[in-house]
Design a protein around this motif. Structure first.
Motif, PDB file in Angstrom:
ATOM      1  N   LEU A 243       0.810  -1.132   0.063  1.00 19.50           N
ATOM      2  CA  LEU A 243      -0.088  -0.052   0.132  1.00 19.50           C
ATOM      3  C   LEU A 243       1.052   1.262  -0.016  1.00 19.50           C
ATOM      4  O   LEU A 243       2.047   1.213   0.596  1.00 19.50           O
ATOM      5  CB  LEU A 243      -0.763   0.085   1.340  1.00 19.50           C
ATOM      6  N   GLN A 244       0.335   2.343  -0.653  1.00 16.74           N
ATOM      7  CA  GLN A 244       1.182   3.450  -0.641  1.00 16.74           C
ATOM      8  C   GLN A 244       0.285   4.563   0.091  1.00 16.74           C
ATOM      9  O   GLN A 244      -0.828   4.552   0.016  1.00 16.74           O
ATOM     10  CB  GLN A 244       1.354   4.106  -2.085  1.00 16.74           C
ATOM     11  N   SER A 245       0.956   5.494   0.650  1.00 13.82           N
ATOM     12  CA  SER A 245       0.345   6.701   1.386  1.00 13.82           C
ATOM     13  C   SER A 245      -0.251   7.723   0.405  1.00 13.82           C
ATOM     14  O   SER A 245       0.244   7.393  -0.879  1.00 13.82           O
ATOM     15  CB  SER A 245       1.221   7.504   2.201  1.00 13.82           C
TER      16      SER A 245
ATOM     17  N   SER B 126       4.504   9.115  -0.276  1.00  9.19           N
ATOM     18  CA  SER B 126       6.128   9.036   0.301  1.00  9.19           C
ATOM     19  C   SER B 126       6.200   7.759   1.106  1.00  9.19           C
ATOM     20  O   SER B 126       7.527   7.566   1.571  1.00  9.19           O
ATOM     21  CB  SER B 126       6.007  10.159   1.456  1.00  9.19           C
ATOM     22  N   THR B 127       5.143   6.842   1.513  1.00 11.86           N
ATOM     23  CA  THR B 127       5.430   6.017   2.320  1.00 11.86           C
ATOM     24  C   THR B 127       4.918   4.514   1.803  1.00 11.86           C
ATOM     25  O   THR B 127       3.773   4.804   1.325  1.00 11.86           O
ATOM     26  CB  THR B 127       4.859   6.087   3.570  1.00 11.86           C
ATOM     27  N   VAL B 128       5.710   3.567   1.898  1.00 13.74           N
ATOM     28  CA  VAL B 128       5.003   2.194   1.471  1.00 13.74           C
ATOM     29  C   VAL B 128       4.916   1.129   2.656  1.00 13.74           C
ATOM     30  O   VAL B 128       5.697   1.155   3.567  1.00 13.74           O
ATOM     31  CB  VAL B 128       5.935   1.746   0.418  1.00 13.74           C
ATOM     32  N   ALA B 129       3.687   0.643   2.681  1.00 14.81           N
ATOM     33  CA  ALA B 129       3.565  -0.467   3.448  1.00 14.81           C
ATOM     34  C   ALA B 129       3.501  -1.915   3.032  1.00 14.81           C
ATOM     35  O   ALA B 129       2.785  -1.993   2.013  1.00 14.81           O
ATOM     36  CB  ALA B 129       2.206  -0.229   4.413  1.00 14.81           C
ATOM     37  N   SER B 130       4.259  -2.669   3.171  1.00 20.04           N
ATOM     38  CA  SER B 130       4.237  -4.217   2.588  1.00 20.04           C
ATOM     39  C   SER B 130       3.486  -5.136   3.732  1.00 20.04           C
ATOM     40  O   SER B 130       3.789  -5.067   4.963  1.00 20.04           O
ATOM     41  CB  SER B 130       5.594  -4.746   2.269  1.00 20.04           C
ATOM     42  N   ILE B 131       2.495  -5.753   3.449  1.00 18.86           N
ATOM     43  CA  ILE B 131       1.905  -6.726   4.186  1.00 18.86           C
ATOM     44  C   ILE B 131       2.167  -8.347   3.766  1.00 18.86           C
ATOM     45  O   ILE B 131       1.510  -8.660   2.382  1.00 18.86           O
ATOM     46  CB  ILE B 131       0.284  -6.390   4.243  1.00 18.86           C
ATOM     47  N   VAL B 132       2.699  -9.192   4.530  1.00 14.76           N
ATOM     48  CA  VAL B 132       2.978 -10.391   4.175  1.00 14.76           C
ATOM     49  C   VAL B 132       2.125 -11.543   5.072  1.00 14.76           C
ATOM     50  O   VAL B 132       2.605 -11.413   6.242  1.00 14.76           O
ATOM     51  CB  VAL B 132       4.615 -10.669   3.861  1.00 14.76           C
ATOM     52  N   LEU B 133       1.613 -12.420   4.345  1.00 15.47           N
ATOM     53  CA  LEU B 133       1.139 -13.567   5.263  1.00 15.47           C
ATOM     54  C   LEU B 133       2.046 -14.642   5.059  1.00 15.47           C
ATOM     55  O   LEU B 133       2.138 -15.255   3.928  1.00 15.47           O
ATOM     56  CB  LEU B 133      -0.398 -13.902   4.848  1.00 15.47           C
TER      57      LEU B 133
ATOM     58  N   PRO C 122       8.206   8.355   5.799  1.00 13.37           N
ATOM     59  CA  PRO C 122       8.258   9.266   6.769  1.00 13.37           C
ATOM     60  C   PRO C 122       6.386   9.294   7.439  1.00 13.37           C
ATOM     61  O   PRO C 122       6.210   9.864   8.364  1.00 13.37           O
ATOM     62  CB  PRO C 122       8.504  10.636   6.596  1.00 13.37           C
ATOM     63  N   ASN C 123       5.532   8.883   6.512  1.00  9.48           N
ATOM     64  CA  ASN C 123       4.131   8.977   6.737  1.00  9.48           C
ATOM     65  C   ASN C 123       3.478   7.964   7.238  1.00  9.48           C
ATOM     66  O   ASN C 123       2.659   7.439   6.616  1.00  9.48           O
ATOM     67  CB  ASN C 123       3.556   9.662   5.419  1.00  9.48           C
ATOM     68  N   ILE C 124       3.764   7.186   8.249  1.00  8.07           N
ATOM     69  CA  ILE C 124       3.539   6.032   8.639  1.00  8.07           C
ATOM     70  C   ILE C 124       2.245   5.944   9.275  1.00  8.07           C
ATOM     71  O   ILE C 124       1.307   5.175   8.874  1.00  8.07           O
ATOM     72  CB  ILE C 124       4.332   5.233   9.751  1.00  8.07           C
TER      73      ILE C 124
ATOM     74  N   ASP D 101      -0.570   7.896   8.335  1.00 10.17           N
ATOM     75  CA  ASP D 101      -1.654   7.800   7.411  1.00 10.17           C
ATOM     76  C   ASP D 101      -2.111   6.485   6.811  1.00 10.17           C
ATOM     77  O   ASP D 101      -2.987   6.405   6.398  1.00 10.17           O
ATOM     78  CB  ASP D 101      -1.131   8.663   6.323  1.00 10.17           C
ATOM     79  N   LEU D 102      -1.176   5.601   6.962  1.00 10.99           N
ATOM     80  CA  LEU D 102      -1.097   4.219   6.633  1.00 10.99           C
ATOM     81  C   LEU D 102      -1.752   3.339   7.463  1.00 10.99           C
ATOM     82  O   LEU D 102      -2.314   2.257   7.002  1.00 10.99           O
ATOM     83  CB  LEU D 102       0.014   3.638   5.917  1.00 10.99           C
ATOM     84  N   LYS D 103      -1.673   3.390   8.768  1.00  9.01           N
ATOM     85  CA  LYS D 103      -2.220   2.589   9.729  1.00  9.01           C
ATOM     86  C   LYS D 103      -3.244   1.925   9.545  1.00  9.01           C
ATOM     87  O   LYS D 103      -3.570   0.751   9.473  1.00  9.01           O
ATOM     88  CB  LYS D 103      -1.942   3.020  11.252  1.00  9.01           C
ATOM     89  N   LYS D 104      -4.575   2.853   9.447  1.00  9.69           N
ATOM     90  CA  LYS D 104      -5.751   2.589   9.346  1.00  9.69           C
ATOM     91  C   LYS D 104      -6.033   1.430   7.974  1.00  9.69           C
ATOM     92  O   LYS D 104      -7.017   0.518   8.124  1.00  9.69           O
ATOM     93  CB  LYS D 104      -6.818   3.624   9.307  1.00  9.69           C
TER      94      LYS D 104
END
Length: 620
Positions: free
Chosen positions: A4-6, A10-17, A36-38, A40-43
Motif C-alpha cells: 500500500l502507498q500513502s 512518500s510511504t509504502v507498507a508491505s503486508i505479508v502472510l 516518513p508518513n506511517i 496515514d497508512l495505519k488504518k
C-alpha cells in the motif's frame, strides 16, 4: 503479499502472510513500513488485513464496533477473565481498569491499539497474580493461627474440612477463598467424564520459595509474549523432526489437540507463549506432601534415576517432565497405587470408598508441543526431554481396547477420554491445593451414562437423566436408579452435586466435537431438525435429557435453597428454557411463580411419580 502507498506516495507498507516457523500450522502477518508518513497508512493497513484474513468479519466490523468492549491490555496479558474498562468520572474519553486501576484514552486505544513493551509488563506485575487469592496477604494473616508451618523453611499449609467450612462466618476472606477453591473443584468434576467425587477437605499450600521461582518464570513468559527477543531462552529454536514428517491427517490431529486447550476449566492468559492453567497430579499422599515442600524433581534427576534403574512413581511415555491432567478421574489412578501407569485390562473398580487426595497446581504450559506420537512406536517420546523449542508437551488420550500395552493411547478422532500435560521444568509449576475426596462405590457405576458414547451418537435411543444431589451414594438414590433403569433400560444417570458442576457439564456437552456426526439415520434426522441449535438444545427438543434436583445442598450456592438457585439459573439460559425439570422435594416454597407443567417443571416428593419422570414417561 501486497503493498500500500500513502496518499502523498512518500510511504509504502508491505503486508505479508507467512507460515509461522515457531508455532504449529499458524500464520504470521508481517507489516513493514518504509517512509516518513506511517500514521496515514495505519488504518488502511488494518482494513486490508481484515479484508485478506477474514472478509466476513470485515464486512460487519463497522456495525460491530460500537458493541466492542475495551478490556485492560495489561490484565489481558495474564488473564482471559478480565472486566471491561469503565468510564472514569465525567471525562468521556478516559476509561480505567477496576483490577489494576490503570487509565487509558478510549479514543487512542480504540484507534491505535496499545503498545505492550517491557515497561508495560513491569506495570502489569505490580497488581498481583491470577493464582493468588484476592487480598492474598490479608488471607494469610487471617489464617495465621490455622497455618501448619513447614519445618526448617518458610511457608506452610492451611486446611479446612467441609464441616469447618460451613461454620465460617459469612463474608470472611477465608470463606470466600475456600468458596472459590470449592467451585473450582466442582467445575473440574462437572467437566470430567466421571462425576463420582465427593469433597472432604481442602488444604491451601503457601510456599514462598516455590512461588518466587514460579513468578520469575511467569515474568519471563509474559515478557517473551511482549516480543522481547533478549528474554527468549536458548531453546527457542524448534526441533521439527517429527513435525516435518507429518501427513495432512497428522497435522489435523495436532491442530485438534491444540484446540482442546480452549476448553480447559481454569485457563488464564490464552497467549500461546504463556498458557497459565490449573491441572491435577496424582501420587500417594506422602509424595504429594513432599512436592508441596520441595516441588517436583528436575528432569535431569529423573533421567539419572531411570539410568540407575531406580523405580519411579510413574513412567513417562510422552516425554520426561512433570505430568498433569485436566481430568481428576485420570490422576485418581495414581493417588494410592504406586503404579508406573495404568495398563489395558486394569479393573476400574475403586473398591471401598476411602478418602484419597490429589494435588491441584498452577502450571505454565508456555509454548505447547501437541503430541500424537504413540508411546511404543519408532517416533515415541518416552524417555526423551520435552521437544526442543517448546515448554511443554500435551497429549489427548483414548482408551486402548486391545487388551495389551498402555491403557491409553493418543486419540485420533471423536471425543478424548483424558489428557496429559508434561512440563519441562518444575519452575513452571506452583503446587497450590491438596484436595481430599471420596469416590462413589463402584456398584453404582452400572447406572451411569457413558458420556463418550452418548455424545458420539445423540440419535441413539439412550437418554440422560441429570440428577443434582449432594448425597449421590445414598441408599435412596441407589434404589431409585435401580427401579428407573428396570422401568426404562435406555435411561442412564449423570450424578452431580452442585450448580457449578452442572454448568461445567453443560458447557462441556456443548463443545463436544462429534455429536452431530453420527452415522445413524435417527441422528441424521435429529441433526437436520436441530440445525443451528446447541447440542443441549437438540437433546432437549427430542426429550433425550431431563434434570432432577433436590432442595438443600450445604456446599452449593444457595445452601438451604440451592435447588431453587439451580432452577433459576437453568431458566435464565435460552437453550435450556424447555428442559424438563423435577424438583424432588415436598417443600417447594418460592416455586409458585415459576408455574408447573406449563413451565416444564414438576414438583413432588412421591417416589412413584419421580420414577415416572426419571424413566422419561410422557408427562401430562
Amino acid at each position: 503479499a501486497f503493498m500500500l502507498q500513502s496518499p502523498d506516495n512518500s510511504t509504502v507498507a508491505s503486508i505479508v502472510l507467512v507460515t509461522c516457523k515457531e508455532h504449529l500450522y499458524q500464520n504470521d502477518i508481517i507489516v513493514t513500513f518504509k517512509g516518513p508518513n506511517i500514521n496515514d497508512l495505519k488504518k488502511e493497513v488494518l482494513r486490508n488485513i481484515f479484508q485478506v484474513v477474514d472478509p466476513e468479519f470485515y464486512s460487519s466490523f463497522s456495525k460491530a464496533r460500537d458493541r466492542i468492549k475495551l478490556a485492560c491490555p495489561l490484565c489481558s496479558l495474564q488473564s482471559n477473565n478480565v472486566l471491561s474498562l469503565r468510564k472514569k468520572g465525567e471525562d468521556e474519553d478516559l476509561v480505567s481498569c477496576e483490577r489494576c486501576s490503570a487509565t487509558f484514552s478510549a479514543s487512542d486505544y480504540q484507534e491505535n491499539g496499545f503498545l505492550i513493551n517491557e515497561h508495560a509488563v513491569k506495570n502489569l506485575l505490580k497488581y498481583g497474580f491470577p493464582w493468588q487469592s484476592k487480598n492474598h496477604l490479608l488471607f494469610l494473616k487471617e489464617n495465621r493461627e490455622r497455618t501448619q508451618r513447614f519445618e526448617g523453611q518458610p511457608g506452610g499449609t492451611i486446611s479446612l474440612t467441609m464441616d469447618e467450612f460451613r461454620s465460617l462466618p459469612e463474608g470472611s476472606r477465608t470463606k470466600k477463598e475456600f468458596e472459590r477453591i470449592k467451585n473450582m473443584f466442582f467445575k473440574f468434576i462437572g467437566s470430567d467424564k466421571e462425576h463420582d467425587f465427593q469433597l472432604e477437605k481442602i488444604v491451601c499450600i503457601n510456599n514462598p520459595q516455590i512461588e518466587t521461582e514460579f513468578t520469575e518464570t511467569f515474568r519471563r513468559f509474559v515478557a517473551r509474549s511482549a516480543g522481547s527477543d533478549a528474554l527468549l531462552d536458548d531453546s527457542h529454536e524448534t526441533d521439527r523432526e517429527n513435525l516435518d514428517e507429518d501427513h495432512t491427517y497428522q497435522q489435523q490431529m495436532r491442530i485438534n489437540t491444540l484446540n482442546n486447550i480452549e476448553h480447559f476449566v481454569e485457563k488464564f492468559s490464552g497467549n500461546e507463549r504463556v498458557n497459565l492453567v490449573a491441572a491435577w497430579h496424582g501420587a500417594p499422599e506422602e509424595k504429594l506432601h513432599e512436592i508441596s515442600r520441595y516441588n517436583f524433581p528436575r528432569p535431569a534427576s529423573l533421567l539419572e534415576a531411570a539410568s540407575r534403574g531406580e523405580e519411579q512413581q510413574r513412567e513417562m511415555p510422552y516425554g520426561t517432565g512433570s505430568y498433569f491432567s485436566q481430568y481428576p478421574s485420570y490422576e485418581d489412578v495414581f493417588s494410592t497405587k504406586p503404579r508406573p501407569f495404568p495398563l489395558s485390562g486394569d479393573s476400574e473398580d475403586a473398591g471401598p470408598s476411602e478418602t484419597k487426595v490429589l494435588l491441584l497446581s498452577w502450571v505454565l504450559m508456555g509454548r505447547i508441543y501437541p503430541v500424537i506420537e504413540s508411546p511404543v512406536g519408532p517416533r515415541s517420546l518416552a524417555g526423551r526431554p520435552i521437544t526442543r523449542g517448546f515448554d511443554s508437551n500435551y497429549v489427548l488420550l483414548r482408551k486402548n481396547t486391545s487388551g495389551e500395552g498402555p491403557a491409553f493411547l493418543p486419540f485420533e478422532a471423536g471425543i478424548p477420554n483424558h489428557d496429559q500435560i508434561i512440563v519441562r521444568d518444575p519452575s513452571q509449576v506452583l503446587p497450590r491445593f491438596l484436595i481430599y475426596y471420596k469416590r462413589q462405590r463402584s456398584y453404582l457405576k452400572k447406572y451411569h451414562l457413558d458420556e463418550r458414547a452418548f455424545f458420539s451418537d445423540i440419535g441413539s435411543n439412550q437418554k440422560a437423566l441429570i440428577w443434582v444431589d449432594d448425597k449421590p451414594s445414598s441408599p435412596k438414590e441407589n434404589f431409585m436408579m435401580n427401579v428407573v433403569t428396570k422401568t426404562n433400560p435406555d435411561v442412564r444417570f449423570v450424578q452431580l452435586t452442585s450448580l457449578a458442576e452442572l454448568q461445567a457439564w453443560i458447557a462441556s456437552a456443548n463443545t463436544t466435537p462429534s455429536a452431530s456426526s453420527s452415522s445413524s439415520s435417527s441422528s441424521s434426522s435429529s441433526s437436520s431438525a436441530g440445525e443451528g441449535l446447541s447440542i443441549m438444545a437438540q437433546l432437549i427438543r427430542f426429550d433425550k435429557v431431563r434434570l432432577v434436583t433436590n432442595r438443600k445442598r450445604d456446599l452449593d450456592e444457595g445452601g438451604e435453597d440451592a435447588g431453587l438457585k439451580l432452577i433459576e439459573w437453568v431458566r435464565s439460559q435460552p437453550d435450556l428454557k424447555e428442559l424438563e425439570i423435577a424438583f424432588y422435594c415436598g417443600y417447594a416454597r418460592n416455586l409458585m411463580n415459576m408455574g408447573s407443567r406449563a413451565n416444564h417443571l414438576t414438583t413432588d416428593q412421591d417416589n412413584e411419580k419421580m420414577v415416572y419422570f426419571m424413566a422419561f414417561q410422557a408427562l401430562d
